[in-house]
Design a protein around this motif. Structure first.
Motif, PDB file in Angstrom:
ATOM      1  N   ASP A  88       0.920  -1.506  -0.072  1.00  0.00           N
ATOM      2  CA  ASP A  88       0.162  -0.322   0.380  1.00  0.00           C
ATOM      3  C   ASP A  88       0.866   1.439   0.167  1.00  0.00           C
ATOM      4  O   ASP A  88       0.980   2.306   0.502  1.00  0.00           O
ATOM      5  N   VAL A  89       1.677   1.633  -0.762  1.00  0.00           N
ATOM      6  CA  VAL A  89       2.833   2.570  -1.452  1.00  0.00           C
ATOM      7  C   VAL A  89       2.291   3.953  -0.790  1.00  0.00           C
ATOM      8  O   VAL A  89       2.834   4.629  -0.702  1.00  0.00           O
ATOM      9  N   SER A  90       1.450   3.574  -2.543  1.00  0.00           N
ATOM     10  CA  SER A  90       0.573   5.068  -2.910  1.00  0.00           C
ATOM     11  C   SER A  90       1.733   6.020  -3.310  1.00  0.00           C
ATOM     12  O   SER A  90       2.096   6.893  -3.597  1.00  0.00           O
ATOM     13  N   LEU A  91       2.962   5.626  -4.588  1.00  0.00           N
ATOM     14  CA  LEU A  91       3.987   6.385  -5.012  1.00  0.00           C
ATOM     15  C   LEU A  91       3.270   6.887  -6.753  1.00  0.00           C
ATOM     16  O   LEU A  91       3.276   4.911  -7.198  1.00  0.00           O
ATOM     17  N   PRO A  92       4.336   7.511  -6.729  1.00  0.00           N
ATOM     18  CA  PRO A  92       3.138   7.378  -8.506  1.00  0.00           C
ATOM     19  C   PRO A  92       4.198   6.738  -9.597  1.00  0.00           C
ATOM     20  O   PRO A  92       3.980   6.251 -10.346  1.00  0.00           O
ATOM     21  N   SER A  93       5.407   6.176  -9.158  1.00  0.00           N
ATOM     22  CA  SER A  93       6.343   5.812 -10.053  1.00  0.00           C
ATOM     23  C   SER A  93       7.048   4.738  -9.848  1.00  0.00           C
ATOM     24  O   SER A  93       7.794   3.847  -8.171  1.00  0.00           O
ATOM     25  N   ARG A  94       7.853   3.879 -10.179  1.00  0.00           N
ATOM     26  CA  ARG A  94       8.389   2.936 -10.029  1.00  0.00           C
ATOM     27  C   ARG A  94       9.043   2.480  -9.814  1.00  0.00           C
ATOM     28  O   ARG A  94       9.951   1.809  -8.512  1.00  0.00           O
TER      29      ARG A  94
ATOM     30  N   TRP B 192      -0.958   4.465  -9.192  1.00  0.00           N
ATOM     31  CA  TRP B 192      -0.192   4.495  -8.632  1.00  0.00           C
ATOM     32  C   TRP B 192       0.711   3.008  -9.581  1.00  0.00           C
ATOM     33  O   TRP B 192       0.490   1.866  -9.393  1.00  0.00           O
ATOM     34  N   ALA B 193       2.283   2.740  -8.836  1.00  0.00           N
ATOM     35  CA  ALA B 193       3.061   2.206  -9.558  1.00  0.00           C
ATOM     36  C   ALA B 193       3.551   0.951  -9.073  1.00  0.00           C
ATOM     37  O   ALA B 193       4.458   0.650  -8.851  1.00  0.00           O
ATOM     38  N   GLU B 194       2.820   0.563  -7.737  1.00  0.00           N
ATOM     39  CA  GLU B 194       3.377  -0.694  -7.346  1.00  0.00           C
ATOM     40  C   GLU B 194       2.886  -2.033  -7.441  1.00  0.00           C
ATOM     41  O   GLU B 194       1.683  -2.101  -7.690  1.00  0.00           O
ATOM     42  N   ASP B 195       3.562  -2.737  -7.832  1.00  0.00           N
ATOM     43  CA  ASP B 195       2.860  -4.058  -7.938  1.00  0.00           C
ATOM     44  C   ASP B 195       3.785  -5.329  -7.792  1.00  0.00           C
ATOM     45  O   ASP B 195       5.103  -4.957  -6.899  1.00  0.00           O
ATOM     46  N   LEU B 196       4.249  -6.399  -7.554  1.00  0.00           N
ATOM     47  CA  LEU B 196       5.135  -7.625  -7.152  1.00  0.00           C
ATOM     48  C   LEU B 196       6.133  -7.674  -7.898  1.00  0.00           C
ATOM     49  O   LEU B 196       7.373  -7.069  -7.387  1.00  0.00           O
ATOM     50  N   GLY B 197       6.580  -6.961  -9.182  1.00  0.00           N
ATOM     51  CA  GLY B 197       8.049  -6.854  -9.295  1.00  0.00           C
ATOM     52  C   GLY B 197       8.744  -6.144  -8.800  1.00  0.00           C
ATOM     53  O   GLY B 197      10.108  -6.312  -8.957  1.00  0.00           O
TER      54      GLY B 197
END
Length: 337
Positions: free
Chosen positions: A236-242, A279-284
């Protein structure tokens, strides 16, 4: 007005530099690999509903293939008085037997928690000694069923919560007397302890949560000293870039392992659910960020560490493939083959 314009331009310039720096930092491939000590949060249906032998066998294969050492099977939640109705976990014995048969060595833990009462809002009042006593009796019931440990997830937990630490201390006594484990899920720590009062002053109360329940360094150490395993809910980071999301996972991984990696086993929580729009958060991103954080350590911690995958009900076959490719170290060859 001129000074306002210059101030805005200066702030925007600093933000652009930070984004550019994060982008450059993110481009290099992390050298550190993952580990074979990993956890998985699993859905309630495993203990609450019947399953076929084929389903149990498939679960065992998934756990072995992805080198999951610990599974937190959702078995609660607690009722306000600290009980869990037996009807909620009527198939727990069958599940435990299946894990032992099809995934020997994997620890099946009872995942138990509830919304903690704060300022009169919430469900379970851990400040009440009678409730804590009943929670321990309920824990004993799950250990009697054969679970390898108790996994707590009470939220919110604030860094002045003495009742929670008392419960942890007493639960550790129970689990160790049975030769079992005590693990706990905690929110990610504040990057700076001094920010806690700022959070409390600026962030509006939402329900029972009146400011983010971020553990301080001292509280995190106190919990680690009472637990065999600590899982940090880093998602649940809620940041706009990877790059920024990856930096978040890297920074928390390094700091957490430096603080408690010699005290307890640590799992850094990584998400497989779909990120919210924008938001950019994902498993990778999460797995690569955790590897970057490990690579930034001056030395590896003395206790085991890995990731906690959240969760089995949001992870499809393609994401397990990504997990294996990005995270797992090469398999150790078996002699004679």
């Amino acid at each position: 007005m001129r000074w306002t314009g210059w101030t805005v331009a200066y702030v925007l310039g600093l933000a652009a530099l930070a984004l550019a720096g994060a982008w450059v930092w993110w481009q290099s491939e992390p050298e550190a690999r993952g580990t074979d000590t990993n956890a998985l949060w699993a859905r309630h249906q495993w203990v609450g509903e019947p399953h076929t032998d084929a389903e149990y066998r498939a679960l065992g294969t998934l756990l072995r293939d992805n080198r999951i050492s610990d599974v937190f099977f959702h078995a609660g939640p607690f009722e306000p008085d600290g009980t869990v109705p037996a009807s909620k976990y009527r198939y727990a014995r069958q599940l435990i037997a299946a894990v032992r048969q099809y995934a020997p060595g994997v620890r099946a833990q009872a995942y138990l928690g509830q919304v903690r009462t704060v300022e009169g809002k919430g469900i379970i009042d851990l400040d009440d000694p009678a409730v804590r006593d009943q929670v321990l009796r309920t824990d004993a019931t799950f250990l009697d069923l054969g679970f390898d440990g108790i996994h707590y997830d009470f939220e919110p937990i604030y860094p002045d919560d003495r009742a929670f630490l008392d419960l942890m201390e007493r639960t550790r006594g129970l689990t160790r007397s049975r030769g079992r484990l005590l693990s706990v899920a905690l929110e990610q720590p504040a990057l700076v302890d001094a920010a806690q009062p700022v959070y409390k002053a600026l962030i509006p109360r939402q329900g029972a949560v009146h400011y983010p329940p971020r553990p301080t360094e001292d509280f995190l150490k106190a919990v680690a000293d009472r637990a065999d395993q600590v899982a940090i809910m880093t998602y649940d980071v809620s940041l706009p870039s990877r790059a920024l999301a990856g930096w978040h996972f890297a920074r928390h991984t390094r700091r957490t392992l430096e603080l408690i990696g010699d005290r307890t086993t640590v799992f850094m929580g990584v998400p497989t659910y779909r990120p919210r729009m924008g938001w950019a958060e994902d498993l990778g991103v999460a797995l690569r960020g955790v590897r970057r954080g490990i690579g930034d350590l001056e030395r590896p911690p003395s206790r085991p560490y890995g990731v906690g995958v959240y969760a089995d009900w949001t992870t499809d076959a393609a994401e397990w493939v990504r997990y294996r490719a990005i995270w797992l170290p090469p398999a150790t060859p078996v002699l004679g083959r």
